[in-house]
Motif scaffolding. Structure first.
Motif, PDB file in Angstrom:
ATOM      1  N   GLU A   2       0.832  -1.191   0.000  1.00  0.00           N
ATOM      2  CA  GLU A   2       0.000   0.000   0.000  1.00  0.00           C
ATOM      3  C   GLU A   2       0.874   1.252   0.000  1.00  0.00           C
ATOM      4  OE1 GLU A   2      -2.974   0.151   2.999  1.00  0.00           O
ATOM      5  OE2 GLU A   2      -3.315  -2.000   2.909  1.00  0.00           O
ATOM      6  N   ASN A   4       0.849   3.695   2.102  1.00  0.00           N
ATOM      7  CA  ASN A   4       1.376   3.999   3.436  1.00  0.00           C
ATOM      8  C   ASN A   4       2.649   3.215   3.720  1.00  0.00           C
ATOM      9  OD1 ASN A   4      -0.549   5.842   4.115  1.00  0.00           O
ATOM     10  ND2 ASN A   4      -1.716   4.486   5.430  1.00  0.00           N
ATOM     11  N   GLN A   5       2.679   1.962   3.309  1.00  0.00           N
ATOM     12  CA  GLN A   5       3.868   1.150   3.541  1.00  0.00           C
ATOM     13  C   GLN A   5       5.043   1.638   2.708  1.00  0.00           C
ATOM     14  OE1 GLN A   5       2.238  -2.746   2.773  1.00  0.00           O
ATOM     15  NE2 GLN A   5       2.088  -3.179   4.977  1.00  0.00           N
ATOM     16  N   GLY A   8       6.230   4.755   4.313  1.00  0.00           N
ATOM     17  CA  GLY A   8       6.942   4.410   5.530  1.00  0.00           C
ATOM     18  C   GLY A   8       8.349   3.921   5.260  1.00  0.00           C
ATOM     19  N   GLN A 143       8.397   8.123  12.207  1.00  0.00           N
ATOM     20  CA  GLN A 143       7.251   8.357  11.318  1.00  0.00           C
ATOM     21  C   GLN A 143       7.137   7.235  10.296  1.00  0.00           C
ATOM     22  OE1 GLN A 143       4.867  10.391  11.516  1.00  0.00           O
ATOM     23  NE2 GLN A 143       3.914  10.379   9.531  1.00  0.00           N
ATOM     24  N   ARG A 146       5.669   4.145  11.895  1.00  0.00           N
ATOM     25  CA  ARG A 146       4.234   4.360  12.124  1.00  0.00           C
ATOM     26  C   ARG A 146       3.446   4.194  10.827  1.00  0.00           C
ATOM     27  NH1 ARG A 146       0.250   7.697  11.469  1.00  0.00           N
ATOM     28  NH2 ARG A 146       1.463   9.257  10.409  1.00  0.00           N
ATOM     29  N   LEU A 147       3.949   4.776   9.755  1.00  0.00           N
ATOM     30  CA  LEU A 147       3.264   4.647   8.464  1.00  0.00           C
ATOM     31  C   LEU A 147       3.256   3.201   7.964  1.00  0.00           C
ATOM     32  CD1 LEU A 147       4.501   7.797   6.499  1.00  0.00           C
ATOM     33  CD2 LEU A 147       2.149   7.277   7.167  1.00  0.00           C
ATOM     34  N   TYR A 148       4.363   2.527   8.143  1.00  0.00           N
ATOM     35  CA  TYR A 148       4.464   1.146   7.652  1.00  0.00           C
ATOM     36  C   TYR A 148       3.505   0.225   8.408  1.00  0.00           C
ATOM     37  CZ  TYR A 148       6.404  -3.209   5.946  1.00  0.00           C
ATOM     38  OH  TYR A 148       6.549  -4.433   5.354  1.00  0.00           O
ATOM     39  N   LEU A 149       3.327   0.474   9.689  1.00  0.00           N
ATOM     40  CA  LEU A 149       2.483  -0.397  10.507  1.00  0.00           C
ATOM     41  C   LEU A 149       0.992  -0.076  10.379  1.00  0.00           C
ATOM     42  CD1 LEU A 149       4.645  -0.693  13.741  1.00  0.00           C
ATOM     43  CD2 LEU A 149       4.423  -2.337  11.842  1.00  0.00           C
ATOM     44  N   GLU A 150       0.648   1.022   9.783  1.00  0.00           N
ATOM     45  CA  GLU A 150      -0.778   1.384   9.622  1.00  0.00           C
ATOM     46  C   GLU A 150      -1.492   0.437   8.715  1.00  0.00           C
ATOM     47  OE1 GLU A 150      -1.409   5.394   8.317  1.00  0.00           O
ATOM     48  OE2 GLU A 150      -1.384   6.131  10.331  1.00  0.00           O
TER      49      GLU A 150
END
Length: 150
Positions: A2, A4-5, A8, A143, A146-150
């Motif tokens: 995704e 976000n990943q 991240g 950051q 955090r983005l990768y884990l969302e």
């Protein structure tokens, strides 16, 4: 993957670059801050044609151009960039509070708070300019995780 990943991972990689190569990062940040100040000054001038907006905008543009085109001279005073940015942000926030521009009052207060934080960060960075690059690297890694884990 995704978006976000991907964002991240890019943030983590950029954070590692900032920590591993702080001198390169300092030069990169000098250019980035300079360009940001130039665009900030232009936006401030165009947001309202009051005398204060024009004066602060022109100051932001001049300081931004110095940061962009004189990287080697500014690399040893990187901490002072935070002071200058902090002062300009506080001035812009005050102008936003007292004038009837399109900048909201809440946004003006946030600009003032960020200016004060930038000023405080300048105090930490003035003794060791590479501290800011490492601090930004750590923030990018946090950051990115955090983005990768969302």
């Amino acid at each position: 993957m995704e978006s976000n990943q991907i964002s991240g991972l890019l943030s983590i990689i950029l954070g590692l670059i900032f920590i591993i190569c702080p001198i390169f990062s300092t030069a990169f940040l000098s250019i980035l801050i300079g360009l940001s100040l130039v665009f900030f000054g232009i936006a401030l001038i165009l947001s309202g044609f009051s005398a204060v907006n024009i004066i602060v905008g022109i100051l932001a543009i001049i300081v931004g151009l110095v940061f962009v085109f004189n990287i080697t001279a500014l690399s040893f005073i990187f901490g002072l960039q935070f002071y200058i940015i902090g002062i300009l942000m506080v001035l812009a926030g005050i102008v936003g509070l007292i004038s009837d521009t399109q900048i909201g009052k809440l946004a003006s207060v946030l600009i003032i708070v960020l200016g004060i934080i930038s000023f405080a960060l300048g105090g930490f960075s003035i003794d060791q300019p590479l501290f800011a690059a490492i601090l930004i690297g750590v923030a990018l890694i946090i950051q990115g995780v955090r983005l990768y884990l969302e």
